[in-house]
Design a protein around this motif. Sequence first.
Motif, PDB file in Angstrom:
ATOM      1  N   LEU A  52     -19.149  15.406 -28.477  1.00 23.84           N
ATOM      2  CA  LEU A  52     -20.311  14.926 -27.738  1.00 23.84           C
ATOM      3  C   LEU A  52     -20.407  15.569 -26.355  1.00 23.84           C
ATOM      4  N   ALA A  53     -19.246  15.808 -25.737  1.00 20.05           N
ATOM      5  CA  ALA A  53     -19.249  16.467 -24.428  1.00 20.05           C
ATOM      6  C   ALA A  53     -19.798  17.890 -24.538  1.00 20.05           C
ATOM      7  N   GLY A  54     -19.389  18.624 -25.582  1.00 27.22           N
ATOM      8  CA  GLY A  54     -19.899  19.972 -25.780  1.00 27.22           C
ATOM      9  C   GLY A  54     -21.388  19.986 -26.054  1.00 27.22           C
ATOM     10  N   ILE A  55     -21.856  19.058 -26.901  1.00 26.16           N
ATOM     11  CA  ILE A  55     -23.286  18.986 -27.207  1.00 26.16           C
ATOM     12  C   ILE A  55     -24.073  18.590 -25.962  1.00 26.16           C
ATOM     13  N   SER A  56     -23.539  17.656 -25.196  1.00 21.61           N
ATOM     14  CA  SER A  56     -24.217  17.200 -23.975  1.00 21.61           C
ATOM     15  C   SER A  56     -24.357  18.332 -22.958  1.00 21.61           C
ATOM     16  N   LEU A  57     -23.293  19.103 -22.787  1.00 25.29           N
ATOM     17  CA  LEU A  57     -23.370  20.221 -21.840  1.00 25.29           C
ATOM     18  C   LEU A  57     -24.411  21.242 -22.302  1.00 25.29           C
ATOM     19  N   ALA A  58     -24.432  21.540 -23.595  1.00 23.08           N
ATOM     20  CA  ALA A  58     -25.434  22.467 -24.124  1.00 23.08           C
ATOM     21  C   ALA A  58     -26.836  21.904 -23.951  1.00 23.08           C
ATOM     22  N   TYR A  59     -26.990  20.595 -24.124  1.00 20.52           N
ATOM     23  CA  TYR A  59     -28.300  19.953 -23.958  1.00 20.52           C
ATOM     24  C   TYR A  59     -28.825  20.120 -22.535  1.00 20.52           C
ATOM     25  N   HIS A  60     -27.966  19.872 -21.546  1.00 21.05           N
ATOM     26  CA  HIS A  60     -28.393  19.964 -20.157  1.00 21.05           C
ATOM     27  C   HIS A  60     -28.666  21.397 -19.717  1.00 21.05           C
ATOM     28  N   LEU A  61     -27.927  22.349 -20.253  1.00 28.25           N
ATOM     29  CA  LEU A  61     -28.097  23.734 -19.822  1.00 28.25           C
ATOM     30  C   LEU A  61     -29.225  24.454 -20.558  1.00 28.25           C
ATOM     31  N   TYR A  62     -29.440  24.106 -21.826  1.00 37.44           N
ATOM     32  CA  TYR A  62     -30.332  24.932 -22.641  1.00 37.44           C
ATOM     33  C   TYR A  62     -31.526  24.183 -23.241  1.00 37.44           C
ATOM     34  N   TYR A  63     -31.604  22.887 -23.020  1.00 36.00           N
ATOM     35  CA  TYR A  63     -32.772  22.160 -23.523  1.00 36.00           C
ATOM     36  C   TYR A  63     -33.482  21.396 -22.401  1.00 36.00           C
ATOM     37  N   LYS A  64     -32.747  20.581 -21.683  1.00 33.41           N
ATOM     38  CA  LYS A  64     -33.363  19.791 -20.629  1.00 33.41           C
ATOM     39  C   LYS A  64     -33.909  20.683 -19.525  1.00 33.41           C
ATOM     40  N   ASP A  65     -33.175  21.716 -19.173  1.00 29.25           N
ATOM     41  CA  ASP A  65     -33.632  22.712 -18.198  1.00 29.25           C
ATOM     42  C   ASP A  65     -34.456  23.764 -18.951  1.00 29.25           C
ATOM     43  N   GLU A  66     -35.758  23.580 -18.987  1.00 25.45           N
ATOM     44  CA  GLU A  66     -36.609  24.430 -19.804  1.00 25.45           C
ATOM     45  C   GLU A  66     -36.560  25.897 -19.388  1.00 25.45           C
ATOM     46  N   GLU A  67     -36.367  26.149 -18.107  1.00 26.40           N
ATOM     47  CA  GLU A  67     -36.330  27.534 -17.624  1.00 26.40           C
ATOM     48  C   GLU A  67     -34.927  28.129 -17.694  1.00 26.40           C
ATOM     49  N   LYS A  68     -33.959  27.327 -18.087  1.00 25.12           N
ATOM     50  CA  LYS A  68     -32.568  27.776 -18.238  1.00 25.12           C
ATOM     51  C   LYS A  68     -31.991  28.313 -16.918  1.00 25.12           C
ATOM     52  N   GLN A  69     -32.488  27.778 -15.802  1.00 20.73           N
ATOM     53  CA  GLN A  69     -32.048  28.276 -14.499  1.00 20.73           C
ATOM     54  C   GLN A  69     -30.581  27.974 -14.239  1.00 20.73           C
ATOM     55  N   ARG A  70     -30.151  26.776 -14.611  1.00 19.09           N
ATOM     56  CA  ARG A  70     -28.762  26.398 -14.375  1.00 19.09           C
ATOM     57  C   ARG A  70     -27.805  27.305 -15.131  1.00 19.09           C
ATOM     58  N   ALA A  71     -28.156  27.611 -16.369  1.00 15.55           N
ATOM     59  CA  ALA A  71     -27.311  28.508 -17.175  1.00 15.55           C
ATOM     60  C   ALA A  71     -27.267  29.900 -16.554  1.00 15.55           C
ATOM     61  N   LYS A  72     -28.405  30.375 -16.077  1.00 13.62           N
ATOM     62  CA  LYS A  72     -28.446  31.706 -15.464  1.00 13.62           C
ATOM     63  C   LYS A  72     -27.653  31.735 -14.164  1.00 13.62           C
ATOM     64  N   GLU A  73     -27.731  30.637 -13.390  1.00 17.55           N
ATOM     65  CA  GLU A  73     -26.965  30.574 -12.145  1.00 17.55           C
ATOM     66  C   GLU A  73     -25.463  30.599 -12.424  1.00 17.55           C
ATOM     67  N   LEU A  74     -25.043  29.862 -13.446  1.00 21.49           N
ATOM     68  CA  LEU A  74     -23.624  29.848 -13.786  1.00 21.49           C
ATOM     69  C   LEU A  74     -23.148  31.228 -14.221  1.00 21.49           C
ATOM     70  N   SER A  75     -23.978  31.932 -15.006  1.00 25.21           N
ATOM     71  CA  SER A  75     -23.583  33.270 -15.446  1.00 25.21           C
ATOM     72  C   SER A  75     -23.493  34.233 -14.274  1.00 25.21           C
TER      73      SER A  75
END
Length: 644
Positions: free
Chosen positions: A519-542
């Motif tokens: 659930l933790a893995g799915i939740s993290l993926a949800y926040h980075l790649y679904y809830k954030d529609e522009e995927k900005q958080r994921a891009k910032e982390l990369s």
Amino acid sequence: MVEFALGHAWLVPLLPALSFIIIVFLTRPWAKLSSVVSIAAIFSSFLLASSIAYGVFTNPEYIEKPLVYSLRWFGMEGFNVNVGVMIDPTSTMMLFMVTMVATLIQIYSTGYMDGDPQYSTFFAYLSLFAAAMLGLVISSNLLQMFIMWELVGLCSFLLIGFYTFKISAREAAKKAFMTTRVGDFGLLLGLLFLQIKFGTLDLVELAVRVPMFEQFGVSLALLTIIGLLVFIGPIGKSGQFPLHVWLPDAMEGPTPVSALIHAATMVVAGVYLVGRTLFLFTEVPGAMEVVAFIGAFTALFAATIAITQREIKRILAYSTVSQLGYMMLALGVGSLAASMFHLWTHAFFKALMFLAAGSVIHALHHKSDVWEMGGLIKKMPITGWTFVIGGLAIAGIPPFAGFWSKDEILLVTWQYATHGHSLGYVLFLMATITAFLTAFYMWRLIFLAFFGKEKEENHPHENPWNMTMPLVVLAVLATVGGLLGTPWANIWGEWIHFGPAHHGDPVYWLMVLSVVLALAGISLAYHLYYKDEEKQRAKELSERYRVLYNLSYNKYYIDEAYQWFTRTVVDASARVTYWFDINVVDRIVDGTAAFARISGEGMRYFQTGRLQTYALVFFLAILVITVVLAFGSPSTAGILGGVK
């Protein structure tokens, strides 16, 4: 029917082998007929395998003692080899799983490969591939298994490089073939040692003789070497570190091939071989630790690569490498039941996800970058929701199949640690981190490809029934296929085990931990790649962790390291060898030849082959000797020796 199937189990691999021959020599000009022949053969094998499974699992005698029948193949003084069949719960499970998954994949292929100019050839290769794997599964001796092992490798070469017009496909096929040959060389050495030291390659006989290795003049050190040599083969075939590099590139083949390789045939052959020879590894704790550590490391290593990949099939490929690591880990800690259980469930959800990925690629006209997808579940509901079921299964969400098998591996690893194996805690930690990463990268893929915004340039559509029906069947199996191994049912542990039957009690804290990690893995993926529609958080982390991201995205530069080694060490040593061959070896050989030629030319004046010449020389020699003896001084010997 059951008695017939048990007595004629050799028909299971023979039927697809016959379909290969029929397609090649008779039906190749008629594409649809070729597919019908191939599917009919593998489905008939599935029916036979089902009858065998019913006969074995309803008869306690066959569960505890394998059914073996064989014929003499060839022999000489001190060396005899039989070709035979061994039916026990492990081989029966494999027969049932391989034939069922192969049948569904072939049905799916009728839609995916429709219109391909090599349609008949493709089904011929699929038939041969299935025949080779089924022949490997029922082999009663390691030499017979090795022959089928190599045939599996050949079929993978043919199918990975099926699109011969693509350079990348040809290179991937060569890479797979050459990389696995490295492992197969080690395996062959191990088999030779077993034959020389124990006098047999028969699995039943080896299982009796190996535990008494000291009576055969084999030391523990030598037995450890033999075990490690045998293990090198599965390292290559099952994509374990460091011979894993061929498996992601195998995606160059058609998607049904990827599903067959990753779910039911080639890559699980290595796991199956280690399981079959577990009687060898359990005698050498050092080799068992190597198997366990390489498995755990491979699982974690591949998972850290999968979290940054963009191509849908490449993500699934590294997922396969990681899950195979789980299976090896289970074998390394001594649990055949846990390893085969995960092999069983993995076959369903991984075949499902590969075929669903192929459905997506087919609908998007061969677009495979998950960042270029989105919202596909609306236009492709069957493909999308079945893929979601596969994602729940591999993440380990109950009651889906992957939860039960992954939880079993975590349990046996924890028990291994608590029984005095200090390495066990490290293995358990690696396995739990892998569980979290697995849920994260798989649901990253799902959120990017199937949910979120639709891409306007895409025009997806659901595929025909022959491509969606196998997805539905596999989704059902990925949902309920793990119920055989629940701690309450405990059917699996009674059927498939090494040593005493496994009676597992539910360990609730471990189940909770497993679900929390998923659930933790799915939740993290949800926040980075679904809830954030522009995927900005994921891009910032990369961007923030650019070095780590590049390491993961570029697969830790393992391929580049191998290329450097090849170009600098292998090629340089080849150039040195070439120079030595031309300038030293050739000159020695040429000099020897020149000496022989010159001496021959000189000798030909003395060896003319003419009788009159020899008579003249003989006469002159007698004349000289007569003159010397008649007119010489008393010191004739001195004259003849040139001394005054």
